[in-house]
Scaffold this active site. Structure first.
Site, PDB file in Angstrom:
ATOM      1  N   ARG A  90       0.832  -1.343   0.147  1.00 44.02           N
ATOM      2  CA  ARG A  90       0.046   0.123  -0.056  1.00 44.02           C
ATOM      3  C   ARG A  90       0.879   1.271  -0.005  1.00 44.02           C
ATOM      4  NH1 ARG A  90      -2.522  -4.187   2.678  1.00 44.02           N
ATOM      5  NH2 ARG A  90      -4.538  -4.451   2.267  1.00 44.02           N
ATOM      6  N   HIS A 126      -1.122  -2.498  -4.318  1.00 41.91           N
ATOM      7  CA  HIS A 126      -0.621  -3.468  -5.364  1.00 41.91           C
ATOM      8  C   HIS A 126      -0.448  -2.745  -6.760  1.00 41.91           C
ATOM      9  CE1 HIS A 126      -0.124  -6.355  -2.371  1.00 41.91           C
ATOM     10  NE2 HIS A 126      -1.202  -6.991  -2.484  1.00 41.91           N
ATOM     11  N   HIS A 138       3.301 -12.541  -5.343  1.00 38.84           N
ATOM     12  CA  HIS A 138       2.129 -12.790  -4.370  1.00 38.84           C
ATOM     13  C   HIS A 138       1.675 -14.268  -4.422  1.00 38.84           C
ATOM     14  CE1 HIS A 138      -1.474 -11.759  -2.078  1.00 38.84           C
ATOM     15  NE2 HIS A 138      -0.924 -10.409  -2.025  1.00 38.84           N
ATOM     16  N   ASP A 163      -2.432  -9.442   8.439  1.00 40.60           N
ATOM     17  CA  ASP A 163      -2.153  -8.833   7.258  1.00 40.60           C
ATOM     18  C   ASP A 163      -1.031  -7.823   7.455  1.00 40.60           C
ATOM     19  OD1 ASP A 163      -1.897  -8.091   4.454  1.00 40.60           O
ATOM     20  OD2 ASP A 163      -3.753  -7.368   4.423  1.00 40.60           O
ATOM     21  N   GLU A 208       4.984 -12.504   1.433  1.00 40.40           N
ATOM     22  CA  GLU A 208       5.254 -11.772   0.205  1.00 40.40           C
ATOM     23  C   GLU A 208       6.509 -10.963   0.595  1.00 40.40           C
ATOM     24  OE1 GLU A 208       1.988  -9.394  -0.583  1.00 40.40           O
ATOM     25  OE2 GLU A 208       0.790 -10.707   0.505  1.00 40.40           O
TER      26      GLU A 208
END
Length: 349
Positions: A79, A104, A178, A251, A314
């Site tokens: 982000r 992304h 990803h 996340d 990731e």
């Protein structure tokens, strides 16, 4: 051995796929749409082969659904707050695609585009190299950016991914694969709650409810973010649900300990015995437990993409780094070449 094939999509476009197969029969598949990793098929402790990645049920679904399954995301993965950043005293405004923020690379990120691919020889063996040229001003980013990613599949079941990038103007760059993983394989049908995760990280990046780092880098000690010792994900998920402004699951980004190519994560599935070790030269690793997947979308085998059916790991620059003075600078400048390597090693216990 590498096998190349083509498939016509519903929109008439021809998609190219490559299968990289080693002598044991373990294999990976990649395609030119999004330079996407489609599958990784490796043995369990009983030597039964199974696919351990998350993949759409049909290749056409990659054009109609954007779940980032195995795609290369950029120009800036993760982000950017306010869909903006400054480089060299100049402000750049981008088109937001997640509330007020950029996620992304934007609505037309690299995962949505066709890359040019070829079979190549590398020091690590035969592989597939894919390339994309992003023009100056693409999605609002400055500079013409040329990116390549090379996939090599070795005889000892290591997937080596190498990135390179050049630019004609200073521009932040953050590229990542990803990939989503469920080491139980498609046939298991189970989520990742009993998978055991270890992160080689002493610090993590606290974030707001919309996923933007606060700017601090904090110790994991005495927090639910302490994965320094391998433990079932379910233990941590119970403690993390409701953290970060009421969000659920994980996340978040961790600061990988050390520098150079070094271990970042170890994922283990006790049921199958499969182990995935990830080594990277990147400063961070984003862990996402797929809590917001859409169960109406089907994955390989016609199964629903239920929350927590897989985990994304990731390797990348820190999220929102161009706007965070405490974070490593992700700016790529002309006359320099950006290189990055991440290695995914599969074994069994």
């Amino acid at each position: 051995m590498i096998v190349r094939s083509e498939q016509k999509l519903a929109n008439g476009r021809t998609l190219t796929k490559w299968e990289l197969i080693n002598r044991s029969g373990a294999k990976v598949a990649v395609m030119d749409l999004g330079a996407t990793l489609l599958s990784v098929t490796v043995p369990d402790r009983r030597q039964k082969l199974g696919d351990v990645t998350l993949c759409h049920a049909r290749l056409d679904d990659y054009l109609t659904h954007r779940q980032f399954f195995g795609g290369i995301v950029g120009r800036y993965a993760n982000r950017l707050a306010g869909a903006s950043f400054r480089v060299g005293g100049q402000s750049f405004r981008l088109q937001p695609n997640e509330g007020p923020n950029l996620l992304h690379g934007g609505e037309d990120g690299f995962d949505r585009r066709f890359w040019r691919g070829d079979i190549v020889e590398t020091p690590d063996g035969e592989g597939v190299r894919l390339e994309i040229l992003s023009p100056d001003g693409d999605q609002g980013f400055p500079g013409e950016l040329r990116v390549t990613v090379t996939y090599v599949w070795t005889e000892d079941n290591r997937l080596i991914t190498d990135f390179s990038a050049t630019t004609t103007r200073p521009c932040p760059v953050n590229l990542t694969l990803h990939g989503y993983w469920n080491l139980g394989g498609d046939e298991a049908g189970n989520g990742i709650g009993e998978h055991q995760l270890q992160l080689f990280a002493d610090q993590y990046l606290p974030r707001t409810a919309d996923g933007i780092p606060t700017g601090s880098i904090e110790s994991v000690t005495n927090t639910p973010f302490d994965f320094r010792v391998s433990q079932p994900l379910s233990n941590h998920l119970e403690r993390l649900d409701g953290q970060a402004g009421g969000d659920i699951g994980i996340d978040h980004c961790w600061a990988v300990r050390g520098s150079g190519l070094r271990p970042a994560a170890l994922l283990y599935d006790p049921a199958s015995g499969r182990t995935l070790t990830i080594d990277t030269d990147q400063p961070g690793i984003q862990v996402y437990t797929a809590d917001h997947l859409d169960a109406t979308i089907l994955r390989r085998g016609g199964l629903p993409c239920e929350p927590r059916c897989a985990i994304a790991l990731e390797t990348q620059q820190f999220p929102d780094a161009p706007n965070q003075p405490n974070f490593p600078d992700p700016t790529l400048r002309p006359e320099t070449i950006w290189h990055s390597r991440t290695v995914y090693s599969f074994s069994v216990r």
